[in-house]
Design an enzyme around this catalytic site. Sequence first.
Site, mmCIF file in Angstrom:
data_model
loop_
_atom_site.group_PDB
_atom_site.id
_atom_site.type_symbol
_atom_site.label_atom_id
_atom_site.label_comp_id
_atom_site.label_asym_id
_atom_site.label_seq_id
_atom_site.Cartn_x
_atom_site.Cartn_y
_atom_site.Cartn_z
ATOM 1 N N ASP A 1 -21.188 13.839 5.816
ATOM 2 C CA ASP A 1 -21.302 13.862 4.352
ATOM 3 C C ASP A 1 -21.999 12.604 3.822
ATOM 4 O OD1 ASP A 1 -20.062 16.317 4.320
ATOM 5 O OD2 ASP A 1 -18.150 15.563 3.532
ATOM 6 N N TYR B 1 -24.616 7.589 30.840
ATOM 7 C CA TYR B 1 -25.276 6.903 29.732
ATOM 8 C C TYR B 1 -26.382 5.946 30.167
ATOM 9 C CZ TYR B 1 -21.303 8.820 27.270
ATOM 10 O OH TYR B 1 -20.374 9.686 26.761
ATOM 11 N N ARG C 1 -18.704 18.793 23.185
ATOM 12 C CA ARG C 1 -19.844 17.953 22.801
ATOM 13 C C ARG C 1 -21.049 18.774 22.343
ATOM 14 N NH1 ARG C 1 -18.572 12.738 24.499
ATOM 15 N NH2 ARG C 1 -17.221 12.656 26.317
ATOM 16 N N HIS D 1 -29.067 10.889 21.004
ATOM 17 C CA HIS D 1 -28.005 10.798 22.015
ATOM 18 C C HIS D 1 -28.643 10.435 23.336
ATOM 19 C CE1 HIS D 1 -24.883 12.503 19.452
ATOM 20 N NE2 HIS D 1 -25.820 13.315 19.012
ATOM 21 N N SER E 1 -27.421 10.971 26.388
ATOM 22 C CA SER E 1 -27.265 12.084 27.329
ATOM 23 C C SER E 1 -27.605 13.403 26.637
ATOM 24 C CB SER E 1 -25.829 12.129 27.860
ATOM 25 O OG SER E 1 -24.931 12.460 26.812
ATOM 26 N N HIS F 1 -19.067 14.811 16.958
ATOM 27 C CA HIS F 1 -18.298 16.021 17.167
ATOM 28 C C HIS F 1 -17.031 16.098 16.313
ATOM 29 C CE1 HIS F 1 -20.947 15.538 20.538
ATOM 30 N NE2 HIS F 1 -20.260 14.484 20.935
ATOM 31 N N ASN G 1 -27.016 7.181 16.352
ATOM 32 C CA ASN G 1 -26.301 7.750 17.484
ATOM 33 C C ASN G 1 -24.836 7.687 17.088
ATOM 34 O OD1 ASN G 1 -24.929 8.363 19.802
ATOM 35 N ND2 ASN G 1 -26.296 7.230 21.149
#
Length: 156
Positions: A96, A32, A120, A109, A111, A89, A83
Amino acid sequence: MPNTPAPPPGVPVLVLNGPNLNLLGLREPEVYGKDTLAGIDELCRNTAAALGLRADCRQSNHEGVLIDAVHEARTAYRGIVINPAGYSHTSVAVRDALAAVELPVVEVHLSNIHRREAFRHHSYVSAVADTVICGAGAHGYALALTHLAQLLEENR
Protein backbone atom coordinates in the site's frame (compact mmCIF):
# COMPACT_ATOMS: atom_id res chain seq x y z
CA MET A 1 24.35 34.21 3.15
CA PRO A 2 26.02 30.87 3.95
CA ASN A 3 27.07 28.70 1.06
CA THR A 4 24.88 25.64 0.75
CA PRO A 5 26.45 22.66 -0.93
CA ALA A 6 25.00 21.64 -4.26
CA PRO A 7 23.13 18.35 -4.23
CA PRO A 8 25.12 15.40 -5.59
CA PRO A 9 24.69 14.94 -9.35
CA GLY A 10 22.23 12.48 -10.77
CA VAL A 11 18.53 11.80 -10.58
CA PRO A 12 17.85 10.51 -7.04
CA VAL A 13 16.45 6.98 -6.72
CA LEU A 14 15.91 4.83 -3.65
CA VAL A 15 17.24 1.27 -3.46
CA LEU A 16 15.45 -0.36 -0.55
CA ASN A 17 16.27 -3.78 0.92
CA GLY A 18 14.11 -5.66 3.37
CA PRO A 19 14.66 -8.08 6.23
CA ASN A 20 17.65 -10.39 6.52
CA LEU A 21 19.41 -8.93 3.48
CA ASN A 22 22.00 -7.50 5.87
CA LEU A 23 23.17 -11.13 6.18
CA LEU A 24 23.89 -11.58 2.47
CA GLY A 25 27.06 -13.54 1.85
CA LEU A 26 26.53 -15.44 5.10
CA ARG A 27 22.92 -16.59 4.96
CA GLU A 28 22.19 -19.50 2.59
CA PRO A 29 24.80 -18.58 -0.06
CA GLU A 30 23.55 -21.50 -2.17
CA VAL A 31 20.24 -19.61 -2.51
CA TYR A 32 21.19 -15.94 -2.27
CA GLY A 33 24.78 -16.02 -3.54
CA LYS A 34 28.03 -14.91 -1.98
CA ASP A 35 27.64 -11.19 -2.64
CA THR A 36 27.35 -9.03 0.46
CA LEU A 37 24.88 -6.20 0.88
CA ALA A 38 27.80 -3.75 0.89
CA GLY A 39 28.89 -5.15 -2.47
CA ILE A 40 25.37 -4.86 -3.87
CA ASP A 41 25.12 -1.28 -2.59
CA GLU A 42 28.38 -0.45 -4.38
CA LEU A 43 27.11 -2.13 -7.56
CA CYS A 44 23.94 -0.05 -7.33
CA ARG A 45 25.76 3.23 -6.78
CA ASN A 46 28.14 2.55 -9.69
CA THR A 47 25.37 1.37 -12.03
CA ALA A 48 23.21 4.34 -11.11
CA ALA A 49 26.03 6.82 -11.70
CA ALA A 50 26.68 5.36 -15.16
CA LEU A 51 22.98 5.86 -15.94
CA GLY A 52 22.81 9.46 -14.69
CA LEU A 53 21.07 8.40 -11.46
CA ARG A 54 22.10 8.70 -7.82
CA ALA A 55 21.23 5.63 -5.72
CA ASP A 56 20.50 5.99 -2.02
CA CYS A 57 20.79 2.43 -0.69
CA ARG A 58 19.04 1.44 2.54
CA GLN A 59 18.20 -1.77 4.38
CA SER A 60 15.97 -2.49 7.35
CA ASN A 61 14.63 -5.53 9.13
CA HIS A 62 11.66 -3.46 10.32
CA GLU A 63 8.50 -3.07 8.27
CA GLY A 64 7.68 0.40 9.59
CA VAL A 65 11.15 1.72 8.76
CA LEU A 66 10.75 0.46 5.18
CA ILE A 67 7.32 2.09 4.92
CA ASP A 68 8.71 5.39 6.26
CA ALA A 69 11.46 5.25 3.61
CA VAL A 70 8.86 4.66 0.88
CA HIS A 71 6.84 7.63 2.15
CA GLU A 72 9.98 9.79 2.14
CA ALA A 73 10.61 8.73 -1.46
CA ARG A 74 7.41 10.48 -2.51
CA THR A 75 9.14 13.86 -2.43
CA ALA A 76 12.86 13.00 -2.25
CA TYR A 77 13.25 10.46 -5.07
CA ARG A 78 12.10 9.84 -8.63
CA GLY A 79 11.82 6.04 -8.44
CA ILE A 80 12.29 2.99 -6.23
CA VAL A 81 14.10 -0.32 -6.60
CA ILE A 82 12.95 -2.61 -3.81
CA ASN A 83 13.82 -6.08 -2.63
CA PRO A 84 11.12 -6.50 0.00
CA ALA A 85 12.53 -9.94 0.88
CA GLY A 86 10.16 -11.80 3.23
CA TYR A 87 7.77 -8.85 3.27
CA SER A 88 7.01 -9.57 -0.40
CA HIS A 89 4.81 -12.42 0.69
CA THR A 90 3.30 -10.95 3.85
CA SER A 91 3.06 -7.18 3.82
CA VAL A 92 -0.01 -5.47 2.49
CA ALA A 93 1.31 -2.37 4.28
CA VAL A 94 4.50 -2.22 2.17
CA ARG A 95 2.39 -2.82 -0.94
CA ASP A 96 0.00 0.00 0.00
CA ALA A 97 2.87 2.41 0.73
CA LEU A 98 4.39 1.74 -2.70
CA ALA A 99 1.01 2.27 -4.39
CA ALA A 100 0.48 5.53 -2.49
CA VAL A 101 3.71 7.25 -3.55
CA GLU A 102 2.93 6.99 -7.27
CA LEU A 103 6.55 6.51 -8.34
CA PRO A 104 7.98 3.95 -10.75
CA VAL A 105 8.82 0.81 -8.78
CA VAL A 106 11.03 -2.11 -9.79
CA GLU A 107 10.84 -5.16 -7.53
CA VAL A 108 13.96 -7.30 -7.43
CA HIS A 109 14.75 -10.69 -5.88
CA LEU A 110 18.12 -12.40 -5.86
CA SER A 111 16.62 -15.87 -6.22
CA ASN A 112 13.90 -17.06 -8.54
CA ILE A 113 11.00 -16.98 -6.10
CA HIS A 114 8.92 -19.12 -8.47
CA ARG A 115 11.34 -22.05 -8.15
CA ARG A 116 11.17 -21.99 -4.37
CA GLU A 117 8.60 -22.85 -1.70
CA ALA A 118 4.98 -22.28 -2.73
CA PHE A 119 4.46 -19.48 -0.20
CA ARG A 120 7.15 -17.44 -2.00
CA HIS A 121 5.34 -17.59 -5.35
CA HIS A 122 3.03 -14.71 -4.44
CA SER A 123 4.26 -11.17 -3.87
CA TYR A 124 1.94 -8.38 -2.77
CA VAL A 125 4.50 -5.90 -4.10
CA SER A 126 4.37 -7.31 -7.64
CA ALA A 127 0.82 -6.01 -8.05
CA VAL A 128 2.03 -2.40 -7.75
CA ALA A 129 5.51 -2.75 -9.29
CA ASP A 130 6.10 -1.65 -12.85
CA THR A 131 8.57 -4.50 -13.31
CA VAL A 132 9.71 -7.60 -11.41
CA ILE A 133 13.19 -9.07 -11.78
CA CYS A 134 13.99 -12.31 -10.02
CA GLY A 135 16.61 -15.01 -10.20
CA ALA A 136 19.48 -12.92 -11.61
CA GLY A 137 21.41 -12.67 -8.34
CA ALA A 138 23.14 -9.38 -7.60
CA HIS A 139 23.06 -8.55 -11.32
CA GLY A 140 19.28 -8.18 -10.92
CA TYR A 141 19.89 -4.86 -9.16
CA ALA A 142 21.85 -3.54 -12.15
CA LEU A 143 19.04 -4.70 -14.43
CA ALA A 144 16.49 -3.03 -12.14
CA LEU A 145 18.33 0.29 -12.16
CA THR A 146 18.78 0.14 -15.94
CA HIS A 147 15.08 -0.43 -16.37
CA LEU A 148 14.19 2.27 -13.86
CA ALA A 149 16.34 4.74 -15.81
CA GLN A 150 14.40 3.80 -18.95
CA LEU A 151 11.06 4.28 -17.17
CA LEU A 152 12.15 7.69 -15.92
CA GLU A 153 13.26 8.72 -19.39
CA GLU A 154 9.94 7.59 -20.89
CA ASN A 155 7.98 9.53 -18.26
CA ARG A 156 9.96 12.75 -18.63
